[in-house]
Design a protein around this motif. Sequence first.
Motif, short mmCIF file in Angstrom:
data_model
loop_
_atom_site.label_atom_id
_atom_site.label_comp_id
_atom_site.label_asym_id
_atom_site.label_seq_id
_atom_site.Cartn_x
_atom_site.Cartn_y
_atom_site.Cartn_z
N ILE A 20 0.83 -1.20 0.00
CA ILE A 20 0.00 0.00 0.00
C ILE A 20 0.87 1.26 0.00
O ILE A 20 0.60 2.22 -0.72
N VAL A 21 1.98 1.22 0.77
CA VAL A 21 2.91 2.36 0.74
C VAL A 21 3.44 2.54 -0.68
O VAL A 21 3.47 3.65 -1.22
N PHE A 22 3.84 1.43 -1.30
CA PHE A 22 4.36 1.47 -2.67
C PHE A 22 3.33 2.05 -3.64
O PHE A 22 3.65 2.85 -4.52
N LEU A 23 2.05 1.69 -3.43
CA LEU A 23 0.99 2.18 -4.31
C LEU A 23 0.76 3.68 -4.16
O LEU A 23 0.54 4.38 -5.12
N TYR A 24 0.81 4.16 -2.93
CA TYR A 24 0.42 5.54 -2.67
C TYR A 24 1.57 6.53 -2.69
O TYR A 24 1.35 7.72 -2.88
N ALA A 25 2.82 6.04 -2.48
CA ALA A 25 3.94 6.98 -2.34
C ALA A 25 4.09 7.92 -3.53
O ALA A 25 4.20 9.14 -3.34
N PRO A 26 4.07 7.42 -4.79
CA PRO A 26 4.30 8.35 -5.90
C PRO A 26 3.28 9.47 -5.95
O PRO A 26 3.65 10.64 -6.07
N MET A 27 1.98 9.11 -5.83
CA MET A 27 0.97 10.16 -5.93
C MET A 27 0.99 11.08 -4.71
O MET A 27 0.71 12.27 -4.84
N ALA A 28 1.34 10.54 -3.56
CA ALA A 28 1.46 11.40 -2.37
C ALA A 28 2.51 12.48 -2.64
O ALA A 28 2.30 13.65 -2.31
N CYS A 29 3.62 12.09 -3.25
CA CYS A 29 4.65 13.08 -3.60
C CYS A 29 4.08 14.14 -4.53
O CYS A 29 4.35 15.34 -4.37
N VAL A 30 3.26 13.70 -5.50
CA VAL A 30 2.67 14.65 -6.45
C VAL A 30 1.80 15.67 -5.72
O VAL A 30 1.93 16.88 -5.93
N TYR A 31 0.93 15.17 -4.80
CA TYR A 31 0.03 16.10 -4.10
C TYR A 31 0.83 17.10 -3.27
O TYR A 31 0.56 18.29 -3.28
N ILE A 32 1.82 16.58 -2.54
CA ILE A 32 2.59 17.47 -1.67
C ILE A 32 3.39 18.48 -2.50
O ILE A 32 3.35 19.68 -2.26
N LEU A 33 4.07 17.97 -3.52
CA LEU A 33 4.95 18.85 -4.30
C LEU A 33 4.19 19.85 -5.17
O LEU A 33 4.77 20.82 -5.65
N SER A 34 2.85 19.62 -5.34
CA SER A 34 2.10 20.59 -6.12
C SER A 34 1.99 21.92 -5.37
O SER A 34 1.70 22.94 -5.95
N PHE A 35 2.24 21.86 -4.05
CA PHE A 35 2.22 23.10 -3.25
C PHE A 35 3.64 23.63 -3.03
O PHE A 35 3.88 24.40 -2.11
N GLN A 36 4.56 23.19 -3.86
CA GLN A 36 5.95 23.64 -3.80
C GLN A 36 6.03 25.16 -3.92
O GLN A 36 5.21 25.79 -4.59
N GLY A 37 7.03 25.74 -3.25
CA GLY A 37 7.25 27.18 -3.34
C GLY A 37 7.60 27.58 -4.77
O GLY A 37 8.00 26.72 -5.57
N PRO A 38 7.45 28.88 -5.11
CA PRO A 38 7.65 29.33 -6.49
C PRO A 38 9.03 29.02 -7.04
O PRO A 38 9.20 28.88 -8.25
N ASN A 39 10.03 28.90 -6.17
CA ASN A 39 11.37 28.63 -6.66
C ASN A 39 11.76 27.17 -6.57
O ASN A 39 12.88 26.78 -6.89
N GLY A 40 10.82 26.35 -6.10
CA GLY A 40 11.15 24.95 -5.87
C GLY A 40 11.19 24.16 -7.16
O GLY A 40 10.74 24.60 -8.21
N GLY A 41 11.76 22.94 -7.04
CA GLY A 41 11.88 22.08 -8.22
C GLY A 41 10.95 20.89 -8.14
O GLY A 41 10.02 20.87 -7.34
N MET A 42 11.22 19.88 -8.98
CA MET A 42 10.36 18.72 -9.05
C MET A 42 10.68 17.66 -8.01
O MET A 42 10.13 16.57 -8.05
N SER A 43 11.63 17.94 -7.10
CA SER A 43 11.94 16.97 -6.06
C SER A 43 11.89 17.64 -4.70
O SER A 43 11.88 18.86 -4.61
N PHE A 44 11.88 16.81 -3.66
CA PHE A 44 12.00 17.36 -2.32
C PHE A 44 13.41 17.91 -2.17
O PHE A 44 14.29 17.51 -2.91
#
Lengths: 277, 290
Positions: A20-44
């Motif tokens: 379940i972690v494997f299933l949800y991890a990629p999309m969880a990253c997408v949701y969180i990173l969509s609120f990235q700061g204006p200067n942020g990149g595509m990774s944490f």
Amino acid sequence: MTARRPRSFYFLATLLGLFIVFLYAPMACVYILSFQGPNGGMSFPMTGWSTHWYEVLFGGTGGQGMGDIAASFRRSIRLALIVAVISAIIAVSAGMAYRRKFPGSNFVFYSAITSMVLPGIFVGFGIALTFNLLGWRVNWFTSGIGAQLTWTLPFGLLIMFIVLGRFNPSYEEAATDLGANARQRFTDVIVPIILPGIIGIMMASLTSSYEETARTQLNVGTGNTMPMEVTGLLTASATPVLFAIGTVTTLFSFTLVGLTIFALSRLAKRRTMRTAA
Amino acid sequence: MRLANPIPPRIVSMIQVAPMALIFTTMVLLPLGLIFVVSFLDYDFARVFPELYLGSWEDVLTSQLTRDLYAKTFKFVAIVWAVTALLGFCIAYFLAFHVRTMTVRLMLLATVAIPFWTSGPIRAVSWVPLLGREGLVNQALMGLGITSEPLSWLMYSEFAVLIAYVHLLTLPMIVCMVNSMGKIPPSVIQAAQDAGASEWQIIRDIILPLIRPGIAIGTIFVVTAVMGDAFIVKQMSGGQVNTATMAIVTELNAFMYPPAAAKSVVMLVIVLALVGVLLRFADIRKELQR
């Protein structure tokens, strides 16, 4: 009866948890990173929280190859709605046919299985080729809808098999005994009973039409559908705006699925209440 | 007294099924026939000529490249099938036999199914923050001191393609297997337990033989999805890995229809033959109606 859990239980439970972690991890990253700061990149890491990338998406001011998301969304939805309705009508009609033996039933059934298992690209290629050889232009209304029906109809037929396989014929016999004609039997007895199946076919067709690209791509004519547009953006852009798109489209798909489940459970509840009364 | 229906029921059925038959004939069977015909025709950069030309077939059947592409495709099919079947079985077995209440079982199934409704392109890009050079996995590995520099083979590689396939295709396996397992009467398992069978013996001698139809249908999903896929391979390998289907798509994009058609025919024959064999283990209509 609380028998002790065998050791395999704990092993398998852990495995399921990890899966379940494997299933949800990629999309969880997408949701969180969509609120990235204006200067942020595509990774944490996150460089602060902002709705900057949503503003870029909806403002259309980003100039980062945003294309014409709204237009492709409208194209996709229009296509999906039409495909959903046509699929339901054709599949219900065919499902009714299969309640009797008839010549050609195996032919249609195996055509459906073929259409379902064939890689979509080849079906799409074949349709585009046919139109090309006949000198017709591919167009969303003809080849586009046709291509999508090759994908939605097999599932529609299988759903009808499930629904009508569980249909209790004594309801229909009772209606006949009370003097109902064929039309009344269909609209007043059969349709209300198989309604959840019909809704299921429409929603399955709607979502699969909305997501389909392999068959649609070559046959939709001018103008991208939503998944084609998003695929185009993947190559054109490398900023968190992709994640904002991902979050919005996923929210949309989940709303569709949620609404279906809600409608179906309402129907089921009403039915049990009526039988209990 | 009502008059008997003037139209015989068989004819009614044929009329009812006609629209579906029409769509499949014009949109699937006729196009497949034309693909076959076009594979024998000559072509140049702009169009297809109605002249016999066997070069496309010679190319497909004799070139080393074709064999390499199919080798790669079948390698992916084999690995993905093995992983999804094993993982799918473990999870399906847990859901069907270890979880005790229907509510928990349905909730867990829904949990596993929800990510399936994420669209393909979004799913592909979602691996970047995890597996990319600066992704979480590399950050974790370096943070723990396991590697000193980021692993480059995590993303845009064969490994990434396989991960994406397993992520997408384990669910169909689970659903098909759970469905088959649900049809095994609990009394059969109980009897085996009472007779002193171990858990492993029950799996090997009772469950596996009884869920063969589920395994077959799950396998059809996985095998056809991997063989027909060009999108995941392209996105996840960054265009570095080539498979048989990728080669066809490349030719399609270049409007090289006859060679693409010849390759498609080969692929379609292989897929349909595989499905034909697998359907010997499962009667789809019977599986659905019970």
